[in-house]
Structure formats: structure tokens, C-alpha cells
Enzyme design. Structure first.
Site, mmCIF file in Angstrom:
data_model
loop_
_atom_site.group_PDB
_atom_site.id
_atom_site.type_symbol
_atom_site.label_atom_id
_atom_site.label_comp_id
_atom_site.label_asym_id
_atom_site.label_seq_id
_atom_site.Cartn_x
_atom_site.Cartn_y
_atom_site.Cartn_z
ATOM 1 N N GLY A 159 -26.279 73.614 -97.304
ATOM 2 C CA GLY A 159 -25.020 73.005 -97.696
ATOM 3 C C GLY A 159 -25.029 71.515 -97.368
ATOM 4 O O GLY A 159 -25.855 71.045 -96.587
ATOM 5 N N GLY A 200 -27.760 77.298 -96.889
ATOM 6 C CA GLY A 200 -27.083 77.654 -98.125
ATOM 7 C C GLY A 200 -28.028 78.062 -99.233
ATOM 8 O O GLY A 200 -27.663 78.843 -100.123
ATOM 9 N N GLU A 203 -29.453 76.732 -88.593
ATOM 10 C CA GLU A 203 -28.114 76.227 -88.269
ATOM 11 C C GLU A 203 -27.890 75.971 -86.790
ATOM 12 O O GLU A 203 -27.064 75.127 -86.420
ATOM 13 C CB GLU A 203 -27.055 77.218 -88.794
ATOM 14 C CG GLU A 203 -26.885 77.238 -90.291
ATOM 15 C CD GLU A 203 -27.935 78.067 -91.007
ATOM 16 O OE1 GLU A 203 -27.906 78.118 -92.248
ATOM 17 O OE2 GLU A 203 -28.810 78.667 -90.337
ATOM 18 N N ASP A 238 -24.939 81.248 -91.356
ATOM 19 C CA ASP A 238 -23.843 81.815 -92.152
ATOM 20 C C ASP A 238 -24.345 82.227 -93.536
ATOM 21 O O ASP A 238 -25.475 82.658 -93.673
ATOM 22 C CB ASP A 238 -22.668 80.830 -92.206
ATOM 23 C CG ASP A 238 -22.973 79.552 -92.969
ATOM 24 O OD1 ASP A 238 -24.149 79.136 -93.022
ATOM 25 O OD2 ASP A 238 -22.031 78.967 -93.521
#
Length: 367
Positions: free
Chosen positions: A71, A119, A142, A150
């Protein structure tokens, strides 16, 4: 053909093709890309003329090369600083996209060349055929920025063999093709030079149905990559321990065994992560073992809200992004600073949902 500056979508033959087109950012997902992907996949899901979907990334010299680095963390930092509600929109819509991919009723074929992280894993792990190359580098890093894995990371890390998921989530290590396949992050290997040929064949072949597209694509790949796969016995032994403290103590005490070089490397890596988020990540993965994908994404939506807003002015995620991508000083000031200082109450607070169940932003997700 639907075209924006960041996303290229077209139907050729009986297949819908998507190219992530933000090469200068290694195709990091913007809010516009998330929205475009979701809208396009929903449209093709209900279009009988589209039997399957294929997705790839691009790089500065053309297509393939890199899939997606994650992301857009600079965007996230900016929106929080500006008090913009788009921070909430981004995660709700990204996790909805992840769920659509994991439950997609048609073949979804991901060409996972080059960098595939964060992502990028979220928009590829739900694919019906996950293809890696000798250039692939897969990771959920992350923890480096004070976040947790996530985009469904709890779900797919928890389903790695043994305790590989805990190791990958906590240490943020990357996998090449062979280990990606062996550890459940990919299905098949294809030399990078053969990607364009398969992509073109999917556009020009005639298929009887969706299953035929899947079978054809799979038939052009190989079941294993070119690299060796490591022995995971030390990973399974250490990362099955009940707490982060026990894991780090065991790693740091290992100075004479055959695995000591790995243990010291891993311990040093963990010491650089946010101590608080390491505790959150370990609990996340272990809870996710008994969850459906929808349940995991709802838990992760709670976690990400709490990562940014549970401790006003003390967000580990904002500090991690600052150190890595904004100021680039590579010296995050974690709070607490050491694994030994994290209390159980502090990490358990991240798992308290900010919403009642009936009003959760992902309440509509069903597996």
C-alpha cells in the site's frame, strides 16, 4: 479498454486483463487503484463473456518486472496528519477488495513477478493460480513500520506449514519462488521470460469454460522453483513458543547449535521491530488459525484502526512510516522501546473492536 494512469483494464478474447501501472512506486496501491480494481472485478464477476481474470504489474521499462510493493504508506501518513477520513476509506475498501479476490467465483490468475509485498500479497494470495518467477520476492514486512501483516495476512500466514507463518510475520523475511510454493504463498513456477507468452496465449486461445482457462494456465507452469527449500525444524521449534519474550530469549541464547547463525540473525531482526506490534502480530496469527477469511479481515480492520488511533500521538505505525519513508533516518523511536517492557494489557487493547458487531465497517463480508 478501461484506462487510468495507474490501472489498465481490458478484455481480450474471453479473459479480463489488469495491469498495475504505477511503476515508479513499484505499483504501490493508491486509494484510486483499490477502487478501480474493486469496481472492475465486480463488473467482470457478473459478465458471462469474461471467463477469467489475469493480473500483472509493470516496471519502468515495460510490463511484468514487479507486481506490487504494498500500500502507499506515504499516503497513509499524510491522511492521518491531515485528519482526512480517507484513511478509514482506504482500509475498508482495500480489505473488501481482498475478500472479493479470495471469494472470486472465476479463475483469477496472478503473475507475481518481482516484488510482491504487503498489499501486493493481499491482491494475489486469494488467486486461483499464483505464479512466481526466478525474480519473485514475496514478503509481509509490515513489522518494519510498526504495523501488522494485514490484507488477510493473519489468515494466510496462519495457514503456512508448521510455525512458518509466525516467523514470516514477525521477522518479515522474504521468500523466493521455491519457498513461496513450499510454504503456501504460491502455486506454480514460470520462468520470467515465459510470462508474456502465457499472457498472450490467454488472450488468443478459445476456451470452453472458466475451468478450461485455469487448466490451460496451470499446464504452462512448473510445480517447483529453481532454488533449494530450507529446513524449517528450527523455525517450528522456536516460533511455537508461547510468547514473544520466549521466542527472543531462545534465539539469543542459541550460540552453539547448527542453527545459531540463523537464530542470531533472526533475533537481531526482531530487536529492530516495534516491540508492541510484535506482540500484536503473534496474537493475530494465532487467533486467525480458527477464523474464516471474513472474520480475519474484520479483526484486522479493528487492529488497523487501533494502530493509528488507539494511542493518540503515539502511533507505532506513524512512527515507523516516518522513520522508513518520510524522514528516512531508519531509527524509529518505539514506545515501549524493548520487548521486555511490553505489558499484556497494552497489546490486548489492540484487539478490542472500536465498533459494535452490527455496525462494523466489514459486517457485510461473508465466506
Amino acid at each position: 479498454m478501461t484506462q487510468t494512469t495507474e490501472l489498465l483494464c481490458e478484455v481480450r478474447g474471453q479473459v479480463g486483463f489488469i495491469t498495475l501501472n504505477r511503476p515508479k512506486a513499484l505499483n504501490a496501491l493508491s486509494l484510486g487503484m483499490v477502487r478501480g480494481l474493486l469496481a472492475q472485478l465486480l463488473a467482470w464477476r457478473d459478465d458471462p463473456a469474461v471467463l477469467a481474470v489475469a493480473i500483472r504489474g509493470s516496471h519502468k521499462e515495460g510490463v511484468f518486472g514487479h507486481f506490487c510493493a504494498g500500500g502507499d504508506i506515504r499516503f497513509l501518513h499524510q491522511t492521518v496528519q491531515a485528519g482526512s477520513p480517507q484513511i478509514e476509506d482506504f482500509f475498508t475498501e482495500e480489505y473488501t477488495l481482498n475478500h472479493v479476490i479470495f471469494t472470486y467465483p472465476k479463475p483469477y490468475i496472478a503473475f507475481m513477478d518481482g516484488v510482491v509485498m504487503g498489499g501486493g500479497m493481499g491482491i494475489s494470495q486469494g488467486a486461483s493460480l499464483r505464479i512466481v518467477t526466478e525474480k519473485s520476492k514475496l514478503a509481509m514486512p509490515e513489522a518494519l513500520i510498526g504495523l501488522f501483516p494485514d490484507v488477510g495476512g493473519g489468515y494466510f500466514l496462519a495457514r503456512c506449514p508448521g510455525r512458518v507463518g509466525e516467523w514470516l510475520g514477525l521477522a518479515g523475511e522474504s521468500l523466493a519462488a521455491s519457498e513461496a510454493i513450499a510454504f503456501g504463498w504460491a502455486d506454480a513456477y514460470l520462468p520470467a521470460a515465459e510470462q508474456a507468452g502465457l499472457w498472450e496465449a490467454l488472450a488468443t486461445q478459445s476456451f470452453a469454460d472458466s475451468a478450461a482457462v485455469q487448466a490451460f494456465a496451470a499446464s504452462r507452469t512448473q510445480p517447483q522453483g529453481p532454488e533449494a527449500v530450507r529446513d524449517t525444524s528450527a523455525i517450528d521449534r522456536v516460533f511455537a513458543l508461547p510468547t514473544v519474550q520466549a521466542i527472543i530469549d531462545t534465539l539469543e541464547a542459541d550460540t552453539s547449535s547448527a542453527s545459531s547463525a540463523w537464530a542470531q540473525h533472526t533475533a537481531a531482526a526482531l530487536r529492530k521491530r516495534s516491540p508492541l506490534l510484535l506482540h500484536v502480530i503473534l496474537e493475530q496469527i494465532r487467533r486467525a488459525r480458527s477464523m474464516t477469511m471474513a472474520e480475519d479481515l474484520r479483526m484486522e480492520r479493528d487492529l488497523v484502526r487501533n494502530c493509528f488511533f488507539l494511542r493518540p500521538g503515539q502511533s507505532e505505525t506513524m512512527e515507523g512510516i516516518r522513520a522508513l519513508a518520510i524522514d528516512k533516518d531508519q531509527t524509529p523511536r518505539w514506545n515501549p522501546a524493548r520487548i521486555e517492557e511490553v505489558t499484556e494489557d497494552a497489546w490486548r487493547a489492540f484487539f478490542v473492536s472500536p465498533w459494535p458487531a452490527h455496525s462494523h465497517p466489514l459486517v457485510a463480508l461473508k465466506d
